[in-house]
Write a protein that holds these residues in place. Structure first.
Motif, PDB file in Angstrom:
ATOM      1  N   ASN A  23       0.824  -1.228   0.000  1.00 32.79           N
ATOM      2  CA  ASN A  23       0.000   0.000   0.000  1.00 32.79           C
ATOM      3  C   ASN A  23       0.853   1.271   0.000  1.00 32.79           C
ATOM      4  N   ARG A  24       2.111   1.099  -0.379  1.00 34.61           N
ATOM      5  CA  ARG A  24       3.032   2.234  -0.546  1.00 34.61           C
ATOM      6  C   ARG A  24       3.321   2.992   0.754  1.00 34.61           C
ATOM      7  N   MET A  25       3.196   2.338   1.913  1.00 31.03           N
ATOM      8  CA  MET A  25       3.730   2.965   3.123  1.00 31.03           C
ATOM      9  C   MET A  25       5.244   3.016   2.973  1.00 31.03           C
ATOM     10  N   ILE A  26       5.768   2.067   2.195  1.00 26.09           N
ATOM     11  CA  ILE A  26       7.181   2.051   1.817  1.00 26.09           C
ATOM     12  C   ILE A  26       7.212   1.925   0.296  1.00 26.09           C
ATOM     13  N   ASP A  27       8.113   2.645  -0.354  1.00 26.40           N
ATOM     14  CA  ASP A  27       8.255   2.514  -1.799  1.00 26.40           C
ATOM     15  C   ASP A  27       9.300   1.468  -2.134  1.00 26.40           C
ATOM     16  N   ALA A  28       8.912   0.473  -2.918  1.00 23.43           N
ATOM     17  CA  ALA A  28       9.873  -0.524  -3.386  1.00 23.43           C
ATOM     18  C   ALA A  28      10.905   0.174  -4.272  1.00 23.43           C
ATOM     19  N   SER A  29      12.110  -0.401  -4.364  1.00 24.39           N
ATOM     20  CA  SER A  29      13.176   0.227  -5.170  1.00 24.39           C
ATOM     21  C   SER A  29      13.075  -0.153  -6.634  1.00 24.39           C
ATOM     22  N   SER A  30      12.672  -1.392  -6.913  1.00 21.99           N
ATOM     23  CA  SER A  30      12.537  -1.824  -8.313  1.00 21.99           C
ATOM     24  C   SER A  30      11.547  -2.971  -8.404  1.00 21.99           C
ATOM     25  N   GLY A  31      11.166  -3.282  -9.637  1.00 26.02           N
ATOM     26  CA  GLY A  31      10.181  -4.329  -9.867  1.00 26.02           C
ATOM     27  C   GLY A  31       8.810  -3.731 -10.081  1.00 26.02           C
TER      28      GLY A  31
END
Ligand SMILES: Nc1ncnc2c1ncn2[C@@H]1O[C@H](COP(=O)(O)OP(=O)(O)OP(=O)(O)O)[C@@H](O)[C@H]1O
Ligand SMILES: [Mg+2]
Length: 262
Positions: free
Chosen positions: A52-60
């Motif tokens: 839910n984008r509380m954290i942004d993934a770096s890639s993928g």
């Protein structure tokens, strides 16, 4: 059944030297009850919070209900988040407010900032809050302040607040880690029944292996940021747990039923 959530080669890097997730791939079908297990620091919370984008993934790539999660802009994100309810270990309630006020906070994602600040909720929303509190066995506590509740009751308020969002999925990060075994059982039974009667998909991080095996359709085992097991609980033996937990195995399996300790 249709796919609700998909991770494609998802990685998360914190700073320069912590790779919390490495090329994670999995898909969750609508209505599934999935537990994520693994040792401390494995990346379970990071994985959940990327959804839910509380954290942004770096890639993928993360796809939820057809939407590319990582590409959402601010306003789209607010709307998107209404479809995902989040349950926390420490409940994240506003303690000085009443139970029903906390539950109604679950509607904020549908309101303008002004409506939210003024606490403008419709009669339908209030009726819905009452109905959900009844399902969770909290109707007598509706007008109590949250700081007067037990941990198990607080967590049920947390679940009610998530349900009033009318979510497609619940993300639960260690929802029973602060509760005694009885309160934990009540919470797990509610989550299971929400999944089976309302068709809501549940993805849950758990420390207790026995609980994960008992309630889940599927187990995802994570170690050092990678998925090392993905399958039904019935196929889990000591060997699989050793791969998932590594050196922490004994801490996690001591309370397990012997039938798993093959
Ligand atoms: N905000 C952050 N900044 C830097 N590193 C972080 C941050 N959050 C987590 N990490 C690191 O990322 C890795 C994964 O952490 P995460 O919290 O996802 O693990 P976890 O499996 O949920 O652990 P636990 O079972 O203890 O809750 C750990 O090495 C952790 O130290
Ligand atoms: Mg965690």
């Amino acid at each position: 059944m249709t796919t609700l959530l998909e991770f494609k080669q998802v990685s998360k890097q914190y700073g320069t030297d912590t790779r919390a997730l490495s090329d994670v791939n999995f898909a969750v079908r609508e209505g599934e009850f999935v537990s994520i297990i693994g040792p401390s620091g494995a990346g379970k919370s990071t994985l959940l919070r990327c959804i839910n984008r509380m954290i942004d993934a770096s890639s993928g790539e993360i796809i939820f209900d057809g939407a590319n999660v990582m590409g959402l802009k601010k306003m789209e994100l607010k709307k998107f988040r209404t479809r995902i309810g989040m349950i926390f270990q420490h409940y994240n309630l506003v303690n000085r407010l009443t139970v029903i006020e906390n539950v109604l906070h679950g509607r904020l994602g549908y309101k303008s900032t002004l409506e939210g600040v003024l606490g403008l909720y419709s009669k339908e929303e209030k009726d819905q809050a009452c109905a959900i509190l009844q399902i969770l066995g909290l109707e007598e506590h509706m007008y109590k302040r949250c700081d007067q509740l037990s941990g198990g009751q607080k967590q049920r308020v947390g679940i009610a607040r998530a349900l009033i969002q009318e979510p497609k999925m619940l993300l639960c990060d260690e929802p029973i880690a602060s509760l005694d075994p009885n309160a934990s059982k009540v919470i797990m039974e509610h989550l299971r029944s929400i999944s089976s009667t309302m068709g809501i998909t549940v993805v849950i991080n758990l420390h207790q292996v026995d609980v994960a095996l008992k309630y889940s359709d599927r187990i995802i085992g994570v170690n050092k940021g990678s998925i090392v097991y993905d399958g039904p609980p019935a196929n889990i033996r000591r060997e699989q747990l050793a791969i998932i937990y590594g050196s922490e195995l004994d801490e996690h399996v001591e309370e397990m039923d012997n039938s798993y300790a093959v």
